[in-house]
Design a protein around this motif. Structure first.
Motif, PDB file in Angstrom:
ATOM      1  N   ILE A  77       0.824  -1.203   0.000  1.00 39.22           N
ATOM      2  CA  ILE A  77       0.000   0.000   0.000  1.00 39.22           C
ATOM      3  C   ILE A  77       0.865   1.264   0.000  1.00 39.22           C
ATOM      4  N   PHE A  78       0.522   2.190  -0.881  1.00 41.26           N
ATOM      5  CA  PHE A  78       1.174   3.496  -0.953  1.00 41.26           C
ATOM      6  C   PHE A  78       0.087   4.565  -0.829  1.00 41.26           C
ATOM      7  N   PHE A  79       0.502   5.796  -0.633  1.00 38.51           N
ATOM      8  CA  PHE A  79      -0.452   6.883  -0.503  1.00 38.51           C
ATOM      9  C   PHE A  79      -0.303   7.844  -1.678  1.00 38.51           C
ATOM     10  N   THR A  80      -1.404   8.101  -2.366  1.00 43.19           N
ATOM     11  CA  THR A  80      -1.356   8.997  -3.524  1.00 43.19           C
ATOM     12  C   THR A  80      -1.110  10.434  -3.096  1.00 43.19           C
ATOM     13  N   ASP A  81      -1.528  10.752  -1.890  1.00 38.61           N
ATOM     14  CA  ASP A  81      -1.205  12.065  -1.319  1.00 38.61           C
ATOM     15  C   ASP A  81      -1.321  11.956   0.191  1.00 38.61           C
ATOM     16  N   GLU A  82      -0.776  12.940   0.862  1.00 39.71           N
ATOM     17  CA  GLU A  82      -0.812  12.941   2.318  1.00 39.71           C
ATOM     18  C   GLU A  82      -0.722  14.361   2.828  1.00 39.71           C
ATOM     19  N   ARG A  83      -1.432  14.625   3.893  1.00 39.43           N
ATOM     20  CA  ARG A  83      -1.343  15.923   4.556  1.00 39.43           C
ATOM     21  C   ARG A  83      -0.091  15.928   5.417  1.00 39.43           C
ATOM     22  N   CYS A  84       0.591  17.032   5.424  1.00 40.55           N
ATOM     23  CA  CYS A  84       1.827  17.117   6.194  1.00 40.55           C
ATOM     24  C   CYS A  84       1.506  17.407   7.658  1.00 40.55           C
ATOM     25  N   VAL A  85       1.085  16.350   8.318  1.00 42.51           N
ATOM     26  CA  VAL A  85       0.780  16.392   9.747  1.00 42.51           C
ATOM     27  C   VAL A  85       1.382  15.130  10.370  1.00 42.51           C
ATOM     28  N   ALA A  86       1.421  15.082  11.678  1.00 41.82           N
ATOM     29  CA  ALA A  86       1.924  13.888  12.357  1.00 41.82           C
ATOM     30  C   ALA A  86       1.078  12.678  11.971  1.00 41.82           C
ATOM     31  N   LEU A  87       1.686  11.509  11.938  1.00 42.63           N
ATOM     32  CA  LEU A  87       0.987  10.299  11.497  1.00 42.63           C
ATOM     33  C   LEU A  87      -0.191   9.929  12.390  1.00 42.63           C
ATOM     34  N   ASP A  88      -0.170  10.396  13.643  1.00 42.82           N
ATOM     35  CA  ASP A  88      -1.273  10.096  14.553  1.00 42.82           C
ATOM     36  C   ASP A  88      -2.275  11.240  14.655  1.00 42.82           C
ATOM     37  N   ASP A  89      -2.117  12.248  13.784  1.00 41.96           N
ATOM     38  CA  ASP A  89      -3.029  13.381  13.764  1.00 41.96           C
ATOM     39  C   ASP A  89      -4.358  12.959  13.139  1.00 41.96           C
ATOM     40  N   GLU A  90      -5.452  13.566  13.588  1.00 41.04           N
ATOM     41  CA  GLU A  90      -6.768  13.237  13.054  1.00 41.04           C
ATOM     42  C   GLU A  90      -6.889  13.565  11.568  1.00 41.04           C
ATOM     43  N   GLU A  91      -6.048  14.468  11.065  1.00 44.65           N
ATOM     44  CA  GLU A  91      -6.075  14.848   9.652  1.00 44.65           C
ATOM     45  C   GLU A  91      -5.234  13.914   8.781  1.00 44.65           C
ATOM     46  N   SER A  92      -4.507  13.015   9.395  1.00 44.91           N
ATOM     47  CA  SER A  92      -3.589  12.138   8.660  1.00 44.91           C
ATOM     48  C   SER A  92      -4.324  11.080   7.850  1.00 44.91           C
ATOM     49  N   ASN A  93      -4.018  11.017   6.559  1.00 43.65           N
ATOM     50  CA  ASN A  93      -4.572   9.958   5.711  1.00 43.65           C
ATOM     51  C   ASN A  93      -4.087   8.596   6.208  1.00 43.65           C
ATOM     52  N   PHE A  94      -2.842   8.555   6.650  1.00 43.64           N
ATOM     53  CA  PHE A  94      -2.269   7.301   7.152  1.00 43.64           C
ATOM     54  C   PHE A  94      -3.087   6.761   8.325  1.00 43.64           C
ATOM     55  N   LYS A  95      -3.437   7.636   9.248  1.00 43.14           N
ATOM     56  CA  LYS A  95      -4.224   7.197  10.401  1.00 43.14           C
ATOM     57  C   LYS A  95      -5.602   6.722   9.969  1.00 43.14           C
ATOM     58  N   ASN A  96      -6.235   7.483   9.073  1.00 38.53           N
ATOM     59  CA  ASN A  96      -7.577   7.139   8.608  1.00 38.53           C
ATOM     60  C   ASN A  96      -7.590   5.813   7.859  1.00 38.53           C
ATOM     61  N   VAL A  97      -6.648   5.648   6.940  1.00 34.61           N
ATOM     62  CA  VAL A  97      -6.569   4.408   6.172  1.00 34.61           C
ATOM     63  C   VAL A  97      -6.202   3.233   7.075  1.00 34.61           C
ATOM     64  N   GLY A  98      -5.352   3.511   8.056  1.00 38.69           N
ATOM     65  CA  GLY A  98      -4.979   2.464   8.988  1.00 38.69           C
ATOM     66  C   GLY A  98      -6.182   1.903   9.729  1.00 38.69           C
ATOM     67  N   GLN A  99      -7.033   2.802  10.196  1.00 36.05           N
ATOM     68  CA  GLN A  99      -8.206   2.389  10.962  1.00 36.05           C
ATOM     69  C   GLN A  99      -9.248   1.690  10.101  1.00 36.05           C
ATOM     70  N   HIS A 100      -9.444   2.176   8.887  1.00 36.47           N
ATOM     71  CA  HIS A 100     -10.566   1.699   8.073  1.00 36.47           C
ATOM     72  C   HIS A 100     -10.194   0.711   6.969  1.00 36.47           C
ATOM     73  N   VAL A 101      -8.905   0.572   6.685  1.00 37.17           N
ATOM     74  CA  VAL A 101      -8.497  -0.351   5.614  1.00 37.17           C
ATOM     75  C   VAL A 101      -7.413  -1.321   6.081  1.00 37.17           C
TER      76      VAL A 101
END
Length: 199
Positions: free
Chosen positions: A19-43
């Motif tokens: 899995i790769f990310f097509t884009d990401e917000r420049c925030v901490a990985l555990d930030d609520e705005e983080s795509n990484f955190k969101n994808v981690g929880q839901h995918v």
């Protein structure tokens, strides 16, 4: 949506997915705005995709979009063992109400970026302003692209992308993806303005 749908289908061999990310917000990985955190929880977690199979932004460099983009680009090229444009099996995209995809926004200079695999953006019209994003050459080189588009707020942009005039000065970023195999998965609300022959 995607994670729930795939889990309900009982997909197998997810330990072989990368899995790769097509884009990401420049925030901490555990930030609520983080795509990484969101994808981690839901995918990632529901589908039991191993952490070592996930390539993401450097969690220590989110304060510097340019450096974060450079490091992420290096990670992508290292995985593919090549310095040229990588070829993904599938790139999954969304589309915003304004027609943006990844962090490629209407009338932004990054729409013309043709050299970099990953680019930094520090003036995103949608907060947070600092992000990294794949560029069109990467989206176009993939073996396939799939858009998931839901909600009535996107119906106008969806109509413009699918039925609009190609090459128009007002063409939206999602419509500028020129991959040979593009699939659209939309709900009734998003498709409300499409003509019957296109629906």
């Amino acid at each position: 949506i995607v994670g729930e749908a795939l889990k309900s289908k009982g997909v197998e061999n997810t330990n072989k997915w990368f899995i790769f990310f097509t884009d990401e917000r420049c925030v901490a990985l555990d930030d609520e705005e983080s795509n990484f955190k969101n994808v981690g929880q839901h995918v990632l977690q529901p589908l039991k995709i191993p952490k070592e199979n996930v390539v993401h932004i450097d969690g220590e460099q989110y304060g510097d979009a340019a450096k974060a983009a450079k490091l992420y680009e290096e990670s992508v090229h290292k995985f593919f063992e090549q310095s040229t444009c990588p070829v993904f099996d599938l790139i999954l995209l969304g589309m915003g109400p304004d027609g943006h995809t990844c962090s490629l926004f209407p009338e932004h200079k990054l729409l013309d970026e043709a050299k970099s695999t990953v680019a930094a953006i520090t003036d995103s019209p949608k907060p947070p302003s600092s992000r990294i994003t794949f560029t069109f050459p990467v989206l176009n080189a993939a073996k396939a692209v799939a858009f998931v588009c839901c909600g009535g707020g996107k119906s106008g942009s969806l109509k413009a992308v699918i039925e609009g005039e190609e090459g128009s000065e007002k063409q939206l970023p999602a419509g500028m993806v020129k991959n040979k195999r593009i699939f659209w998965y939309v709900d009734d609300a998003a498709a409300a303005e499409l003509s019957k022959k296109k629906a």
